[in-house]
Design a protein around this motif. Structure first.
Motif, short mmCIF file in Angstrom:
data_model
loop_
_atom_site.label_atom_id
_atom_site.label_comp_id
_atom_site.label_asym_id
_atom_site.label_seq_id
_atom_site.Cartn_x
_atom_site.Cartn_y
_atom_site.Cartn_z
N MET A 63 0.89 10.28 0.20
CA MET A 63 -0.01 9.42 -0.57
C MET A 63 -1.28 9.10 0.21
SD MET A 63 2.62 6.81 -2.51
CE MET A 63 3.63 6.39 -1.09
N ASN A 64 -2.33 8.73 -0.52
CA ASN A 64 -3.58 8.31 0.09
C ASN A 64 -3.51 6.83 0.45
OD1 ASN A 64 -4.97 10.81 -0.24
ND2 ASN A 64 -5.24 10.34 -2.41
N ARG A 65 -4.10 6.48 1.58
CA ARG A 65 -4.18 5.08 1.99
C ARG A 65 -5.56 4.56 1.61
NH1 ARG A 65 -0.90 2.84 5.60
NH2 ARG A 65 -2.59 1.83 6.72
N ILE A 66 -5.59 3.50 0.78
CA ILE A 66 -6.87 2.97 0.32
C ILE A 66 -6.91 1.46 0.49
CG2 ILE A 66 -7.16 4.84 -1.37
CD1 ILE A 66 -6.49 2.73 -3.53
N ASN A 67 -8.11 0.94 0.66
CA ASN A 67 -8.35 -0.49 0.72
C ASN A 67 -8.46 -0.98 -0.72
OD1 ASN A 67 -9.19 -3.09 1.17
ND2 ASN A 67 -10.99 -2.55 2.39
N PHE A 68 -7.49 -1.77 -1.18
CA PHE A 68 -7.48 -2.21 -2.57
C PHE A 68 -8.80 -2.90 -2.92
CE2 PHE A 68 -6.64 -5.53 -5.76
CZ PHE A 68 -6.22 -4.73 -6.81
N ALA A 69 -9.42 -2.44 -4.02
CA ALA A 69 -10.70 -2.96 -4.52
C ALA A 69 -11.84 -2.73 -3.52
CB ALA A 69 -10.62 -4.45 -4.87
N HIS A 70 -11.59 -1.91 -2.50
CA HIS A 70 -12.59 -1.53 -1.49
C HIS A 70 -13.02 -2.67 -0.59
CE1 HIS A 70 -12.89 2.24 -3.67
NE2 HIS A 70 -13.23 1.60 -4.77
N CYS A 71 -12.50 -3.88 -0.82
CA CYS A 71 -12.96 -4.99 0.02
C CYS A 71 -11.86 -6.04 0.26
CB CYS A 71 -14.18 -5.66 -0.60
SG CYS A 71 -13.87 -6.39 -2.23
N SER A 72 -10.64 -5.80 -0.21
CA SER A 72 -9.59 -6.81 -0.06
C SER A 72 -9.03 -6.89 1.35
CB SER A 72 -8.44 -6.51 -1.03
OG SER A 72 -7.78 -5.31 -0.66
N GLY A 73 -9.14 -5.78 2.09
CA GLY A 73 -8.54 -5.72 3.42
C GLY A 73 -7.06 -5.38 3.40
N VAL A 74 -6.49 -5.17 2.20
CA VAL A 74 -5.08 -4.79 2.07
C VAL A 74 -5.02 -3.28 1.83
CG1 VAL A 74 -2.92 -5.18 0.86
CG2 VAL A 74 -4.59 -7.04 1.05
N ILE A 75 -4.47 -2.56 2.79
CA ILE A 75 -4.40 -1.11 2.70
C ILE A 75 -3.06 -0.72 2.08
CG2 ILE A 75 -4.61 1.06 3.97
CD1 ILE A 75 -7.06 -0.77 4.14
N VAL A 76 -3.11 -0.05 0.94
CA VAL A 76 -1.89 0.34 0.23
C VAL A 76 -1.83 1.87 0.13
CG1 VAL A 76 -1.67 -1.80 -1.07
CG2 VAL A 76 -3.05 0.07 -2.00
N ASP A 77 -0.63 2.37 -0.13
CA ASP A 77 -0.41 3.81 -0.27
C ASP A 77 -0.34 4.14 -1.76
OD1 ASP A 77 0.38 4.75 2.69
OD2 ASP A 77 1.27 2.78 2.31
N VAL A 78 -1.19 5.08 -2.19
CA VAL A 78 -1.33 5.34 -3.62
C VAL A 78 -1.11 6.81 -3.95
CG1 VAL A 78 -2.92 5.26 -5.58
CG2 VAL A 78 -2.97 3.44 -3.88
#
Length: 242
Positions: A145-160
């Motif tokens: 999965m890709n690791r992304i910063n939720f909403a690009h600014c939340s600081g919470v990195i999730v696997d999508v």
């Protein structure tokens, strides 16, 4: 959400609402947020001790068995409010399918039900192994999965996995919901609008600058005119001298 002090329903000891188990009788504990006042209460409570509203209880859900992408053990299927999800009993992670996560992001009552519900373990310093970035496979298609910063600014990195869902490590879903409830999505949308507007203005400026530059045929025409003008000037000068 700040942890509150509650009493263990088994032995009555005072404990924090984000504790995974009672430190006295070692009973496993979990808390949910009241759908009305968002105060924390124990799973199993029928009514909120703060406002008296009926509790939203996590229940078993009929979902296919998938393995945790980190622990590689079978995840339990649960339903919180109307959303079904899978939870790893070992690491506290959650797997939400695309539609379920989108509904939670939109629905305030389901946000309150999720807060603390399936991520009962307290925040803790990361160990060296946990601190290392590790890409994990989608529980369904097994692709990394890709690791992304939720909403690009939340600081919470999730696997999508775009086709199947999102993996949340322990506490990450609660952090995202708190980010949403604090207006984070609105801020992210406004920021994105400003960036798009800036990009449009830059594109218009580039298009205008390009329209002002002469094309190849225009440059040739200008050069021919210049040569003709020089020739005419030389002819006039020659006529005057002679």
């Amino acid at each position: 959400m700040r942890a509150e002090t509650l009493n263990c329903p088994n032995c009555g000891a005072a404990i924090s609402s984000d504790s995974p188990k009672c430190q006295y009788c070692e009973s496993k504990l979990a808390t949910v947020a009241c759908p009305s006042c968002f105060g924390m209460m124990f799973v199993g409570s029928k009514h909120c001790p703060h406002c008296g509203a009926a509790a939203v209880q996590p229940t078993a859900a009929a979902l296919s068995v998938l393995k945790c992408p980190r622990c590689v053990i079978d995840m339990a299927s649960i339903a919180i409010a109307s959303e079904k999800m899978r939870e790893c009993d070992r690491c506290g992670g959650l797997w939400l399918e695309v539609a379920a996560f989108e509904n939670i992001c939109r629905n305030r009552e389901e946000q309150s039900a999720v807060l603390g519900g399936a991520t009962a373990a307290p925040a803790h310093p990361l160990t060296n192994d946990e601190a290392k970035v590790r890409y994990v496979p989608c529980p369904e298609c097994r692709q990394l999965m890709n690791r992304i910063n939720f909403a690009h600014c939340s600081g919470v990195i999730v696997d999508v996995c775009k086709g199947h869902g999102t993996w949340f490590d322990r506490d990450e879903l609660s952090e995202i919901i708190q980010f949403i409830r604090a207006g984070g999505l609105e801020v992210a949308r406004e920021k994105e609008k400003r960036e798009l507007q800036y990009e449009r203005e830059q594109l218009r400026a580039e298009q205008f600058a390009a329209s002002q530059r002469p094309g190849p045929f225009e440059r040739f025409a200008s050069q021919d005119e210049r040569i003709e003008g020089l020739s005419a000037a030389r002819g006039l000068l020659k006529f005057l001298i002679n």
